[in-house]
Design an enzyme around this catalytic site. Sequence first.
Site, mmCIF file in Angstrom:
data_model
loop_
_atom_site.group_PDB
_atom_site.id
_atom_site.type_symbol
_atom_site.label_atom_id
_atom_site.label_comp_id
_atom_site.label_asym_id
_atom_site.label_seq_id
_atom_site.Cartn_x
_atom_site.Cartn_y
_atom_site.Cartn_z
ATOM 1 N N GLY A 116 0.928 3.943 -3.070
ATOM 2 C CA GLY A 116 -0.349 3.644 -3.720
ATOM 3 C C GLY A 116 -0.995 4.825 -4.410
ATOM 4 O O GLY A 116 -1.967 4.674 -5.132
ATOM 5 N N GLN A 191 -1.464 -3.437 -2.407
ATOM 6 C CA GLN A 191 -2.589 -3.199 -1.511
ATOM 7 C C GLN A 191 -3.806 -3.951 -2.036
ATOM 8 O O GLN A 191 -3.888 -4.244 -3.227
ATOM 9 C CB GLN A 191 -2.941 -1.704 -1.592
ATOM 10 C CG GLN A 191 -2.680 -0.918 -0.359
ATOM 11 C CD GLN A 191 -2.967 0.546 -0.609
ATOM 12 O OE1 GLN A 191 -2.382 1.150 -1.491
ATOM 13 N NE2 GLN A 191 -3.849 1.113 0.159
ATOM 14 N N HIS A 224 -3.895 3.173 3.845
ATOM 15 C CA HIS A 224 -2.632 2.482 4.154
ATOM 16 C C HIS A 224 -2.703 1.553 5.364
ATOM 17 O O HIS A 224 -1.781 0.797 5.641
ATOM 18 C CB HIS A 224 -1.456 3.448 4.266
ATOM 19 C CG HIS A 224 -1.745 4.736 4.987
ATOM 20 N ND1 HIS A 224 -2.258 4.772 6.267
ATOM 21 C CD2 HIS A 224 -1.572 6.023 4.613
ATOM 22 C CE1 HIS A 224 -2.389 6.040 6.645
ATOM 23 N NE2 HIS A 224 -2.000 6.820 5.660
ATOM 24 N N LYS A 397 2.695 17.678 -1.132
ATOM 25 C CA LYS A 397 1.304 17.393 -1.519
ATOM 26 C C LYS A 397 0.837 18.319 -2.641
ATOM 27 O O LYS A 397 -0.129 18.029 -3.324
ATOM 28 C CB LYS A 397 0.368 17.590 -0.313
ATOM 29 C CG LYS A 397 0.715 16.746 0.909
ATOM 30 C CD LYS A 397 0.372 15.295 0.705
ATOM 31 C CE LYS A 397 0.661 14.447 1.928
ATOM 32 N NZ LYS A 397 0.702 13.008 1.613
#
EC number: 2.7.7.9
Length: 509
Positions: A116, A191, A224, A397
């Site tokens: 997502g 989602q 999530h 990240k």
Amino acid sequence: MTLQEIQNLSKAMSQDGASQFQEVIRQELELSVKKELEKILTTAPSHEFEHTKKDLDGFRKLFHRFLQEKGPSVDWGKIQRPPEDSIQPYEKIKARGLPDNISSVLNKLVVVKLNGGLGTSMGCKGPKSLIGVRNENTFLDLTVQQIEHLNKTYNTDVPLVLMNSFNTDEDTKKILQKYNHCRVKIYTFNQSRYPRINKESLLPVAKDVSYSGENTEAWYPPGHGDIYASFYNSGLLDTLIGEGKEYIFVSNIDNLGATVDLYILNHLMNPPNGKPCEFVMEVTNKTRADVKGGTLTQYEGKLRLVEIAQVPKAHVDEFKSVSKFKIFNTNNLWISLAAVKRLQEQNAIDMEIIVNPKTLDGGLNVIQLETAVGAAIKSFENSLGINVPRSRFLPVKTTSDLLLVMSNLYSLNAGSLTMSEKREFPTVPLVKLGSSFTKVQDYLRRFESIPDMLELDHLTVSGDVTFGKNVSLKGTVIIIANHGDRIDIPPGAVLENKIVSGNLRILDH
């Protein structure tokens, strides 16, 4: 009336009167939100109506819980260390070996990747999963390669499921065509899309269902933890159960260490005590870099994930202690599909609400209500933690992480990265690249080629620094270009335990 005013007023009144007063205010607020959501729903085109209604109903439930709950804190006195047998060492799981029928066990597995997120924190547009991480391969490429390798090796049919968000769905679907000839079935579901709420009024910011123009920032994907409801609502959960699938392996698509582990899968499918385990959380030992990670605890007789946001301020240092809470959640999770279906139908999945404050581009303060997938562990039966090697947690990240996975520290085989055998010690170097490297395109421009890092322990780079071809970094290397200066590390340079600062320009003749 703002939330702060409500709280202040209620404090000023007697305890009993205050709770009645708060209840009235709560009901009024819920009614106002309900009206706003109904207005938004009327703007949905007919083909999106049902879907939007499900999303807004889901948000209403979450908002109701948000108003009922007395804040995020856990009761610190009830937190205990988990019992010895509730977190198993990976070595013990691995020692059981693998059965002859590993293919039939694999055929009951589905791999789910959380897809997502956008690449904005690394200066990229579009889904993060489409950023190139190794030899032009994206996160998504590597995932498909891993599963295809499994399916070819064991002659199985392990599908890949992507949980997209409204931010990533369109771009991801466009790219999926390139995998049509791979031996992996790929499914997607979305989602939910929830409205952000004004921090003061607690009413939705959105005025209609569109998410373009001035409404772009009015919506968000709610974390999530939304996987259970949206997977169930999509119909895909039932489809996969109908195909004989029993477990999902869920992980973040940017965790390059999260590959299918046959030993853990076998432990789930053939439990040693005969009692099926509905939820496995992979945890790994904390280092100083992981002190903020959520940890597994025993709470009211159940395994429970405690995140730093839930810890009362007075106990935050204790929570961060590496000696008391030795492990953290990698977000690699193995979950029973039948259990998800059962709990979802009973409305029995309980996840703490994460209140995430944001400031929109125009300066408006909003909050978004989120949940985390691992927090549901306490709702499942016979949950288990498995303490896995650090190599199963390799998240990308930042560009500092990207430098590690692009380097010769790792070798790539069938989509999986493994630490190079040429590295003498198994720990990963600590890399801190400064703000000039934050965006992927700037980072790539500053390295003519990725340095040799096999013997590196620690690298810090700050300021306007570039690296020539075939540079080698060993030990501790610190390179700091002061403001207005520039440092060019020359091609072929070997830096071992060096601090470089000031100004170093290499000019071509």
